[in-house]
Design a protein around this motif. Structure first.
Motif, PDB file in Angstrom:
ATOM      1  N   ASP A 617      35.507  47.635  -8.168  1.00 25.55           N
ATOM      2  CA  ASP A 617      34.844  48.934  -8.316  1.00 25.55           C
ATOM      3  C   ASP A 617      35.364  49.885  -7.253  1.00 25.55           C
ATOM      4  O   ASP A 617      35.118  49.708  -6.059  1.00 25.55           O
ATOM      5  CB  ASP A 617      33.333  48.745  -8.174  1.00 25.55           C
ATOM      6  CG  ASP A 617      32.569  50.038  -8.406  1.00 25.55           C
ATOM      7  OD1 ASP A 617      33.212  51.075  -8.655  1.00 25.55           O
ATOM      8  OD2 ASP A 617      31.320  49.994  -8.346  1.00 25.55           O
ATOM      9  N   GLY A 626      27.806  53.706 -10.891  1.00 26.31           N
ATOM     10  CA  GLY A 626      27.806  52.276 -11.209  1.00 26.31           C
ATOM     11  C   GLY A 626      28.463  51.935 -12.529  1.00 26.31           C
ATOM     12  O   GLY A 626      28.127  50.921 -13.146  1.00 26.31           O
ATOM     13  N   LEU A 627      29.423  52.768 -12.960  1.00 27.62           N
ATOM     14  CA  LEU A 627      30.058  52.531 -14.260  1.00 27.62           C
ATOM     15  C   LEU A 627      30.898  51.262 -14.255  1.00 27.62           C
ATOM     16  O   LEU A 627      30.913  50.514 -15.234  1.00 27.62           O
ATOM     17  CB  LEU A 627      30.926  53.741 -14.638  1.00 27.62           C
ATOM     18  CG  LEU A 627      30.182  55.066 -14.808  1.00 27.62           C
ATOM     19  CD1 LEU A 627      31.170  56.195 -15.091  1.00 27.62           C
ATOM     20  CD2 LEU A 627      29.168  54.951 -15.933  1.00 27.62           C
ATOM     21  N   ALA A 630      28.665  48.232 -14.540  1.00 29.32           N
ATOM     22  CA  ALA A 630      28.159  48.027 -15.892  1.00 29.32           C
ATOM     23  C   ALA A 630      29.237  47.448 -16.798  1.00 29.32           C
ATOM     24  O   ALA A 630      28.964  46.571 -17.633  1.00 29.32           O
ATOM     25  CB  ALA A 630      27.663  49.361 -16.451  1.00 29.32           C
ATOM     26  N   ALA A 633      29.609  43.777 -16.002  1.00 29.65           N
ATOM     27  CA  ALA A 633      28.522  42.974 -16.564  1.00 29.65           C
ATOM     28  C   ALA A 633      28.749  42.741 -18.054  1.00 29.65           C
ATOM     29  O   ALA A 633      28.486  41.651 -18.577  1.00 29.65           O
ATOM     30  CB  ALA A 633      27.187  43.673 -16.319  1.00 29.65           C
ATOM     31  N   ARG A 634      29.253  43.771 -18.749  1.00 29.84           N
ATOM     32  CA  ARG A 634      29.525  43.641 -20.181  1.00 29.84           C
ATOM     33  C   ARG A 634      30.632  42.625 -20.443  1.00 29.84           C
ATOM     34  O   ARG A 634      30.627  41.935 -21.462  1.00 29.84           O
ATOM     35  CB  ARG A 634      29.911  45.011 -20.746  1.00 29.84           C
ATOM     36  CG  ARG A 634      29.971  45.065 -22.267  1.00 29.84           C
ATOM     37  CD  ARG A 634      30.305  46.464 -22.732  1.00 29.84           C
ATOM     38  NE  ARG A 634      29.343  47.450 -22.269  1.00 29.84           N
ATOM     39  CZ  ARG A 634      29.643  48.529 -21.562  1.00 29.84           C
ATOM     40  NH1 ARG A 634      30.890  48.762 -21.198  1.00 29.84           N
ATOM     41  NH2 ARG A 634      28.711  49.374 -21.194  1.00 29.84           N
TER      42      ARG A 634
END
Length: 666
Positions: A617, A626-627, A630, A633-634
């Motif tokens: 990140d 926080g893109l 995310a 996590a996906r």
């Protein structure tokens, strides 16, 4: 009708090779004095590297060996530990041609060192040793084509034999030692990866070869080759005279070699050159001295002169000057001349009558091989700093330099693989530690096979000392080892990522892992996405030099096509899985998670499900969306912030992400 190609066993004459003066000279110096330590030939494909090495064997004087000895013992000084001995004084001797033994890249350990003769052990109940390639190469030439692709377990055995002049075999109840002194010659294409430093240092001399750019010389190369392929038997006699002259000159130089004097002045020049170029250890001094003595003998002189020292240093030092794999081998010739002048050596043009060497563009001069460019200690050129405008570029698309690479900790891909031998992740390997046995006939596990056969001997009616073994009894070894992996970087090089410190850190981390991949025999690839598309900046490779060059030239700026980057990564991994299905991948995605061009990356991320992934990140600033987290996590990936991107930190995170494993390989 003439044959369409060379007949089996036909070799292209050494003297018929056009140009290649440095390579010819290096090989002939070793033919005169095998103690020089062999030759490493580096160069692009299609430059006659293998052709000229194979042609060398025909020029070597025949050797006398004890009759019937499989280990080519010298009758004047037989090996007291020879497995076929001991040979009595005055044992019958026979003359045999010097051997040229080729070591295939995919050879097994048993094929190289020898092993227990399984057939005799099982049928006659005796322990008999079957010699390997090291025994066959004793007092001859051991040739390894594509030596940089040689598996590590074979490299270790070569290093031991080259260091001690002996081969030791300790396995399956067999303990054998035999002499193994040979001229080691290797050829390689640097684009396919580099050699381990330990093996690189074992080669006495190194030569860089490249195809000539002179149209007339290229035409002569093609003309001679076509004639040879059309009728090898008719081609060879035209060069018989030149071949005989070279063979006679080698024999004469060998006879002169013991009487050649290395003067104190020449020795001071050698040690001064080696010290000034900061080579590691003293092997360089010894090799340069031996090469200079052999050069003097080759040129028919009884004393080493300044020209011999200059040529020997030019061939012996370039590959020993490398400080890391990003350095290309080379030697600053102006600096070499300055050192020789300072210690009493004349300049290269002061010799009034330089030896022209053999006819036909042969060794002795510098024509035919372009000189190495630059100093090996000079790092690859960077893309320039540009103005410090806070955006990491002096204009859209201009490269950003990298931070200096660090030394990463070991990280692994989770699970148990079966990929190419390497030094990273756990794997089932044909060359690792024996951990068990299973039914099969490859790599026979002798003890397990005997245990399987023993209960059935009475039922099979055995009456002699041997065992009655059937195919059902055979057991093969199960080995646990390490594999090399594919580490694929997908790096966001768009304007949102172009802050100078970010791209410097990203490039520095990639360089660190390139170095680590070189040491652990991994493949590394690099995808960049910026503007409207994603590019494969570095196809998966083991060549750290190629990786460093591509990374330094990597431009930044433009929009962020994140989806295109993910799609390209999925496609590269798909193709690599077809090419090498056993090599497991690790994807490192470096992004701030923004997508300012193209579709939503969610669908593309789904194509990477099941691939071990780390998302770095790169988002910064007081407000963070926080893109990237995310997205990670996906994808089921481990997420790490850029300020934790130090190579050691990243390595530890990847190693710890075991629950995010890639597809397992049974």
């Amino acid at each position: 009708m003439p044959p369409s190609g060379p007949s089996a066993g036909a070799r292209y004459p050494f003297s018929a090779v056009v140009g290649m003066a440095d390579l010819k000279l290096a090989l002939l110096v070793n033919a005169v004095s095998p103690d020089v330590g062999g030759v490493l030939v580096r160069g692009e494909k299609g430059t006659a590297k293998s052709t000229i090495v194979r042609a060398l064997a025909a020029l070597l004087p025949p050797l006398r060996a004890v009759a019937g000895c499989r280990f080519a013992c010298d009758p004047a000084a037989p090996d007291p530990g020879c497995p076929d001995g001991p040979h009595p004084a005055g044992a019958p001797a026979a003359e045999r041609p010097a051997s040229l033994v080729e070591l295939p890249v995919g050879a097994s350990e048993d094929r190289l060192t020898g092993s227990l003769d399984i057939e005799r052990a099982l049928t006659e109940g005796v322990r008999a040793f079957e010699p390997g390639l090291l025994a066959a190469a004793h007092r001859g030439v051991l040739y390894v084509d594509e030596v940089n692709l040689l598996h590590d377990h074979l490299v270790d055995l070569l290093l031991d034999a080259a260091a001690m002049g002996e081969s030791y075999v300790e396995r399956e109840g067999v303990s054998v030692r035999h002499a193994a002194r040979f001229l080691l010659v290797g050829t390689m294409n640097p684009e396919e990866g580099e050699l381990r430093p330990q093996l690189l240092d074992r080669f006495g001399l190194t030569v860089e070869v490249a195809a000539t750019r002179d149209p007339a010389e290229r035409a002569e190369v093609v003309r001679r080759r076509l004639r040879f392929e059309a009728d090898p038997a008719a081609f060879a006699p035209a060069w018989a005279g030149a071949e005989a002259d070279l063979a006679a000159r080698i024999a004469a130089a060998r006879a002169l070699l013991p009487s050649v004097e290395l003067t104190d002045a020449a020795l001071r020049q050698i040690t001064a050159v080696c010290a000034a170029f900061e080579v590691d250890g003293l092997r360089a001094d010894l090799v340069t001295a031996r090469a200079a003595i052999a050069l003097a003998a080759w040129n028919g002189r009884a004393e080493v002169n300044d020209d011999d020292v200059r040529t020997a240093a030019r061939l012996a030092l370039p590959h020993r000057r490398r400080r890391d794999p990003f350095d290309a081998p080379g030697l600053d010739r102006e600096r070499l001349d300055e050192i020789l002048d300072e210690h009493g050596g004349p300049g290269p043009d002061d010799d009034p009558d330089p030896d022209p060497g053999p006819p036909g563009g042969g060794p002795g001069g510098d024509a035919g091989t372009p000189p190495p460019s630059g100093d090996a200690g000079t790092p690859p050129p960077s893309g320039g700093d540009g103005p410090a405008d806070g955006r990491g570029q002096s204009g859209d698309g201009e490269p950003v330099p990298a931070d200096a690479p660090a030394t990463p900790r070991l990280f692994t891909v989770p699970g148990l693989g079966a990929g190419a031998p390497g030094r990273r992740s756990k794997a089932r390997s044909p060359h690792g530690r024996v951990s068990g046995a299973r039914p099969g006939a490859r790599g026979v596990h002798l003890a397990a096979t005997l245990r399987a056969a023993a209960p059935h001997q009475r039922a099979r009616g055995r009456s002699g000392p041997g065992l009655l073994v059937t195919s059902a009894d055979l057991r093969e070894s199960v080995r646990d080892g390490r594999e090399g992996n594919l580490v694929l970087f997908a790096v966001d090089a768009s304007g949102s990522m172009a802050a100078r410190q970010r791209m410097r850190a990203v490039k520095g981390a990639v360089l660190s892992l390139l170095l680590d991949a070189y040491q652990r025999r991994d493949k590394v690839g690099l995808i960049t996405f910026r503007g409207a598309a994603a590019d494969l900046a570095l196809p998966p490779t083991s060549s750290v030099e190629a990786g460093a060059r591509r990374l330094e030239r990597l431009p930044t700026g433009g929009r962020t096509p994140l989806s295109a980057g993910l799609l390209r990564a999925a496609e590269v991994l798909r193709v690599e899985r077809l090419r090498d299905p056993s090599r497991r991948p690790l994807l490192v995605l470096v992004t701030d998670g923004r997508a300012t061009h193209g579709p939503d990356p969610a669908a593309a991320a789904g194509l990477l499900a099941g691939v071990a992934t780390v998302v770095v990140d790169c988002e910064s600033g007081p407000v963070r969306l926080g893109l990237a987290g995310a997205l990670g996590a996906r994808m089921g990936a481990e997420v790490v912030r850029l300020d934790e991107l130090g190579a050691a930190s990243l390595a530890g995170i990847v190693r710890g992400s075991r629950k995010h494993g890639s597809r397992k390989v049974a």
